[in-house]
Design a protein around this motif. Structure first.
Motif, PDB file in Angstrom:
ATOM      1  N   ALA A  30      13.736  12.234  -5.289  1.00 42.49           N
ATOM      2  CA  ALA A  30      15.179  12.511  -5.179  1.00 42.49           C
ATOM      3  C   ALA A  30      15.887  11.365  -4.475  1.00 42.49           C
ATOM      4  CB  ALA A  30      15.403  13.821  -4.436  1.00 42.49           C
ATOM      5  N   ASP A  31      15.292  10.888  -3.372  1.00 47.39           N
ATOM      6  CA  ASP A  31      15.901   9.803  -2.607  1.00 47.39           C
ATOM      7  C   ASP A  31      16.007   8.536  -3.440  1.00 47.39           C
ATOM      8  OD1 ASP A  31      16.770   8.892   0.195  1.00 47.39           O
ATOM      9  OD2 ASP A  31      15.234   7.404  -0.315  1.00 47.39           O
ATOM     10  N   GLU A  32      14.970   8.224  -4.209  1.00 44.25           N
ATOM     11  CA  GLU A  32      14.975   7.016  -5.037  1.00 44.25           C
ATOM     12  C   GLU A  32      16.087   7.071  -6.090  1.00 44.25           C
ATOM     13  OE1 GLU A  32      11.037   7.040  -6.560  1.00 44.25           O
ATOM     14  OE2 GLU A  32      10.153   6.028  -4.822  1.00 44.25           O
ATOM     15  N   ILE A  33      16.218   8.224  -6.734  1.00 44.35           N
ATOM     16  CA  ILE A  33      17.248   8.369  -7.774  1.00 44.35           C
ATOM     17  C   ILE A  33      18.643   8.237  -7.172  1.00 44.35           C
ATOM     18  CG2 ILE A  33      18.305   9.974  -9.406  1.00 44.35           C
ATOM     19  CD1 ILE A  33      15.486  11.130  -9.884  1.00 44.35           C
ATOM     20  N   LEU A  34      18.897   8.924  -6.068  1.00 46.56           N
ATOM     21  CA  LEU A  34      20.231   8.914  -5.466  1.00 46.56           C
ATOM     22  C   LEU A  34      20.573   7.539  -4.887  1.00 46.56           C
ATOM     23  CD1 LEU A  34      20.080  12.422  -3.765  1.00 46.56           C
ATOM     24  CD2 LEU A  34      21.483  11.769  -5.734  1.00 46.56           C
ATOM     25  N   THR A  35      19.583   6.848  -4.343  1.00 48.07           N
ATOM     26  CA  THR A  35      19.816   5.491  -3.828  1.00 48.07           C
ATOM     27  C   THR A  35      20.171   4.542  -4.966  1.00 48.07           C
ATOM     28  OG1 THR A  35      18.297   5.865  -1.982  1.00 48.07           O
ATOM     29  CG2 THR A  35      18.787   3.573  -2.555  1.00 48.07           C
ATOM     30  N   ARG A  36      19.454   4.662  -6.090  1.00 49.30           N
ATOM     31  CA  ARG A  36      19.745   3.814  -7.251  1.00 49.30           C
ATOM     32  C   ARG A  36      21.146   4.095  -7.803  1.00 49.30           C
ATOM     33  NH1 ARG A  36      19.239   5.128 -12.433  1.00 49.30           N
ATOM     34  NH2 ARG A  36      17.770   6.837 -12.042  1.00 49.30           N
ATOM     35  N   LEU A  37      21.501   5.358  -7.910  1.00 46.59           N
ATOM     36  CA  LEU A  37      22.816   5.710  -8.443  1.00 46.59           C
ATOM     37  C   LEU A  37      23.932   5.227  -7.527  1.00 46.59           C
ATOM     38  CD1 LEU A  37      22.098   9.302  -9.788  1.00 46.59           C
ATOM     39  CD2 LEU A  37      22.428   7.217 -11.123  1.00 46.59           C
ATOM     40  N   ALA A  38      23.697   5.291  -6.208  1.00 48.14           N
ATOM     41  CA  ALA A  38      24.698   4.782  -5.259  1.00 48.14           C
ATOM     42  C   ALA A  38      24.907   3.289  -5.447  1.00 48.14           C
ATOM     43  CB  ALA A  38      24.265   5.087  -3.830  1.00 48.14           C
ATOM     44  N   ALA A  39      23.805   2.556  -5.675  1.00 47.19           N
ATOM     45  CA  ALA A  39      23.898   1.110  -5.899  1.00 47.19           C
ATOM     46  C   ALA A  39      24.643   0.800  -7.192  1.00 47.19           C
ATOM     47  CB  ALA A  39      22.497   0.499  -5.936  1.00 47.19           C
ATOM     48  N   GLU A  40      24.606   1.755  -8.129  1.00 48.89           N
ATOM     49  CA  GLU A  40      25.308   1.572  -9.411  1.00 48.89           C
ATOM     50  C   GLU A  40      26.772   2.002  -9.333  1.00 48.89           C
ATOM     51  OE1 GLU A  40      22.980   3.799 -12.159  1.00 48.89           O
ATOM     52  OE2 GLU A  40      21.273   2.397 -12.126  1.00 48.89           O
ATOM     53  N   GLY A  41      27.203   2.459  -8.141  1.00 48.53           N
ATOM     54  CA  GLY A  41      28.608   2.785  -7.958  1.00 48.53           C
ATOM     55  C   GLY A  41      28.951   4.261  -7.956  1.00 48.53           C
ATOM     56  N   ARG A  42      27.944   5.160  -7.931  1.00 51.27           N
ATOM     57  CA  ARG A  42      28.216   6.596  -7.922  1.00 51.27           C
ATOM     58  C   ARG A  42      28.563   7.046  -6.503  1.00 51.27           C
ATOM     59  NH1 ARG A  42      26.313   9.946 -11.975  1.00 51.27           N
ATOM     60  NH2 ARG A  42      27.302  11.581 -10.720  1.00 51.27           N
ATOM     61  N   ARG A  43      29.775   6.796  -6.070  1.00 49.50           N
ATOM     62  CA  ARG A  43      30.211   7.171  -4.720  1.00 49.50           C
ATOM     63  C   ARG A  43      30.271   8.681  -4.523  1.00 49.50           C
ATOM     64  NH1 ARG A  43      35.833   4.733  -3.793  1.00 49.50           N
ATOM     65  NH2 ARG A  43      36.090   5.629  -5.870  1.00 49.50           N
ATOM     66  N   ASP A  44      30.396   9.441  -5.627  1.00 50.37           N
ATOM     67  CA  ASP A  44      30.552  10.887  -5.526  1.00 50.37           C
ATOM     68  C   ASP A  44      29.270  11.597  -5.110  1.00 50.37           C
ATOM     69  OD1 ASP A  44      29.718   9.926  -8.167  1.00 50.37           O
ATOM     70  OD2 ASP A  44      29.620  12.049  -8.722  1.00 50.37           O
ATOM     71  N   LEU A  45      28.155  10.876  -5.051  1.00 52.88           N
ATOM     72  CA  LEU A  45      26.874  11.522  -4.748  1.00 52.88           C
ATOM     73  C   LEU A  45      26.462  11.392  -3.289  1.00 52.88           C
ATOM     74  CD1 LEU A  45      24.864  10.464  -7.933  1.00 52.88           C
ATOM     75  CD2 LEU A  45      25.929  12.672  -7.451  1.00 52.88           C
ATOM     76  N   ALA A  46      27.300  10.815  -2.451  1.00 57.94           N
ATOM     77  CA  ALA A  46      26.943  10.660  -1.037  1.00 57.94           C
ATOM     78  C   ALA A  46      26.690  12.019  -0.389  1.00 57.94           C
ATOM     79  CB  ALA A  46      28.042   9.907  -0.290  1.00 57.94           C
ATOM     80  N   GLY A  47      27.482  13.010  -0.746  1.00 55.53           N
ATOM     81  CA  GLY A  47      27.303  14.343  -0.169  1.00 55.53           C
ATOM     82  C   GLY A  47      25.993  14.982  -0.590  1.00 55.53           C
ATOM     83  N   VAL A  48      25.628  14.842  -1.881  1.00 56.58           N
ATOM     84  CA  VAL A  48      24.364  15.381  -2.380  1.00 56.58           C
ATOM     85  C   VAL A  48      23.200  14.703  -1.661  1.00 56.58           C
ATOM     86  CG1 VAL A  48      22.897  15.618  -4.406  1.00 56.58           C
ATOM     87  CG2 VAL A  48      25.362  15.921  -4.627  1.00 56.58           C
ATOM     88  N   HIS A  49      23.295  13.385  -1.529  1.00 58.63           N
ATOM     89  CA  HIS A  49      22.234  12.633  -0.844  1.00 58.63           C
ATOM     90  C   HIS A  49      22.148  13.057   0.628  1.00 58.63           C
ATOM     91  CE1 HIS A  49      20.114   8.436  -0.681  1.00 58.63           C
ATOM     92  NE2 HIS A  49      19.322   9.421  -0.328  1.00 58.63           N
ATOM     93  N   GLY A  50      23.290  13.299   1.243  1.00 54.94           N
ATOM     94  CA  GLY A  50      23.309  13.732   2.639  1.00 54.94           C
ATOM     95  C   GLY A  50      22.642  15.075   2.824  1.00 54.94           C
TER      96      GLY A  50
END
Length: 639
Positions: free
Chosen positions: A571-591
């Motif tokens: 989960a962490d790997e996927i969310l970190t990759r998506l954040a690097a690709e510009g998915r700012r909306d996922l910070a809450g899910v990652h948190g």
């Protein structure tokens, strides 16, 4: 305070020991406030006690007044001399406002029992100055937020367990009226300055809000309002005459209350003559209890009780300064003035997994459908200088007014669609405020509207989403059976939708809700597997990350620690990759993923590291998510 019984019931209409809202047990009456009666209730889940204020009337306009009261009260900054309003719930069509319980009773009670003047005049003067300073600071903080109290009196001063005086019951507070033309022009100008909304809707809204705060969010130099429902014994002359009022009116009421403390009782029938009573007292130079009013305090109260409001003090800053000097001379400890936090983050109309639209368009539509001038809707718009929670409440006020107007219209497909949106968006805001019962009530009402729709109406597409939201709300109030039933209904409705990315997303969310409700069981793993299939069909990697999170939590509960760590890591790997690709909306899910992982960690260092990361990510996601407070609490416990 003993319970007040009316035909076997308390003044609120509840009975001692009665269970309300499925969570709170009624203990006793606390008194009567503006528009309602107040009872002490205890949460069976947390053990916390609240002062629950129940509206007397059931008419829509009275309900809206109380909602506006709660909106403004909740919007006040955290302050040691202001009783915080925690949340609002609905009970049998009537609003109940829950505020923090102050176990020390009220100033009115202490005056009535003669406690202020115990131990002689010198101790009495110290008590008066201490309470006067606490309350002056509380009112000053409210004024700094653009808010008047307009019903300050001894009954609205409560005491915390440590003896600190705190102000409550902002039932008459007002921030003034909005000029519709000016508000529309300001919004139009902000749109021009910020630029094209199509570029990025969230960024566009954020920039507008930030600009509005910087232009209109500064501390106002003047505040004015019309008072309604005041307490005459402490009212200023302009209040008694029903003229427009400002800060000077609160200063008058504060001074009248201080005078009552000095005298040990109120000796005047109307607040308008408090100044004359002060003058007569000063001519005698001593109160009946033998208390001598110091010259500095006499000058200050005289300046506060000047009949001409233009000549009266208009700011609590010099009041606080003079009181601090007087307290120091008497040897009283004087604490530093609390620093107001002016940065509360940018207000966004979105949550970790949900969002609601700007209610102004819906409110405008509701006014039109009800045959009312649409420009009148502007008076419900946010003022632009409030706290995050207050802005949530203002959106809720707009949605409640839209709902009220739409329910008065002849029902059509268009009206039903708008009504479902008002109810659904209101439910999301209640979720943000932590009021899951109110959220569930609105979702049930939305389902009832959808049930009345014809089979071909577009509003029926929302059926799965609303069932799923209701499942989440029920799980958060402890009704797991009801939650699982709603989850299954959501899955059933989602499978009926035509194949699309939206249908895959809705099915995925419904299956994950069912998995979270049954967490720690083999059944939960089956739900997660099905959710992962839906996520793959929808081709959204973020949904796949959520499946890894849900599977990890269930594996943790089942004792499969090694497998759970692998799922957290994916989960962490996927969310970190998506954040690097510009998915700012996922910070809450990652948190939330980091927070959940921290709570399962056995090693203190690892727990602290994940909690710290959760705080950082949740701050990026939003200004005031409930999960952020949980992460902060966990982090502070470890550090």
């Amino acid at each position: 305070m003993a319970a007040h019984l009316v035909g076997g019931k308390l003044l609120t209409g509840w009975s001692t020991g009665e269970s309300i809202l499925g969570e709170f047990e009624v203990e006793r009456d606390l008194g009567v406030g503006g528009f309602g009666s107040v009872a002490l209730v205890r949460s069976r889940r947390t053990g916390e006690r609240y002062a629950a204020k129940r509206l007397h009337e059931q008419e829509a306009h009275m309900r809206n007044l109380l909602l506006i009261e709660a909106q403004r009260w909740m919007g006040l900054p955290a302050h040691p001399h202001i009783v915080p309003c925690r949340f609002v719930r609905m009970l049998e069509g009537r609003m109940v406002v829950f505020s923090e319980y102050a176990p020390g009773g009220s100033l009115a009670d202490r005056i009535a029992r003669g406690e202020i003047h115990q131990d002689g005049p010198d101790e009495a003067l110290k008590r008066v100055l201490s309470i006067a300073l606490d309350t002056a600071r509380g009112l000053s903080a409210a004024h700094a937020s653009g808010l008047l109290h307009l019903d300050f009196k001894p009954a609205n001063v409560l005491f915390a367990e440590d003896g600190t005086a705190r102000i409550t019951d902002f039932g008459l507070a007002a921030t003034g009226e909005t000029d519709p033309a000016a508000a529309i022009q300001i919004d139009w100008v902000l749109d021009i300055i910020v630029g094209d909304a199509a570029r990025d809707a969230d960024e566009h809204a954020d920039l507008k809000q930030a600009l509005l705060e910087s232009v209109l969010g500064r501390e106002p130099t003047t505040i004015s309002a019309m008072a309604y429902g005041l307490t005459g014994a402490y009212a200023s002359p302009e209040q008694a005459e029903n003229r427009r009022v400002g800060r000077a009116s609160d200063i008058w009421s504060w001074a009248a209350t201080v005078l009552e403390m000095l005298l040990g009782r109120r000796t005047w029938p109307s607040g308008t003559v408090a100044g004359a009573v002060l003058a007569a007292t000063l001519r005698r130079n001593v109160t009946r209890s033998g208390l001598v009013i110091p010259p500095g305090l006499a000058r200050l109260l005289t300046a506060c009780l000047t009949v001409d409001e233009t000549a009266r003090l208009h700011d609590f800053a010099p009041v606080v300064q003079d009181l601090c000097a007087l307290a120091s001379r008497l040897g009283l400890p004087v604490s530093q003035e609390p620093v107001r936090n002016g940065s509360e983050g940018i207000y966004r109309r979105r949550t970790v997994d949900g969002a609601w639209q700007d209610p102004r368009g819906l409110l405008h539509f509701a006014f039109e459908q009800a045959g009312l001038p649409p420009e009148d809707a502007v008076r419900f718009w946010p003022k632009g200088r409030d706290t995050h929670r207050s802005l949530l409440m203002q959106d809720l006020t707009m949605l409640e007014e839209a709902r009220r107007l739409l329910e008065s219209c002849s029902e059509t497909a268009q009206i039903r669609a708008a009504l479902v949106r008002a109810l659904r968006d209101g439910a999301v805001i209640h979720e943000r405020l932590g009021d899951w019962d109110a959220s569930a009530a609105r979702l049930r009402a939305a389902l009832a509207v959808i049930d009345r729709a014809e089979p071909e109406e577009p509003v029926r597409v929302a059926l799965s989403n609303v069932h799923n939201m209701l499942a989440i709300a029920l799980r958060n109030v402890g009704d797991n059976r009801g939650s699982l039933n709603e989850s299954r209904l959501a899955v059933e409705q989602a499978r009926r939708l035509p194949e699309s990315a939206y249908a895959s997303d809705v099915l995925h969310e419904a299956l994950l809700t069912a998995a979270n409700t049954t967490a720690g069981t083999e059944e939960a793993l089956h739900f997660v597997d099905a959710a992962a299939e839906a996520a793959a069909a929808g081709q959204d990697a973020a949904n796949l990350a959520k499946c890894h999170m849900s599977r990890a939590a269930t594996l943790e509960l089942m004792g499969a620690r090694e497998k759970a760590v692998a799922e957290w890591t994916r989960a962490d790997e996927i969310l970190t990759r998506l954040a690097a690709e510009g998915r700012r909306d996922l910070a809450g899910v990652h948190g939330i993923s980091c927070l959940n992982r921290a709570q399962f960690e056995d090693l203190p260092d690892q727990e602290t590291a994940y909690a710290r990361k959760a705080v950082e990510l949740l701050r990026q996601a939003d200004a005031d998510l409930p999960q952020q407070h949980g992460a902060q609490k966990l982090l502070s416990f470890r550090e």
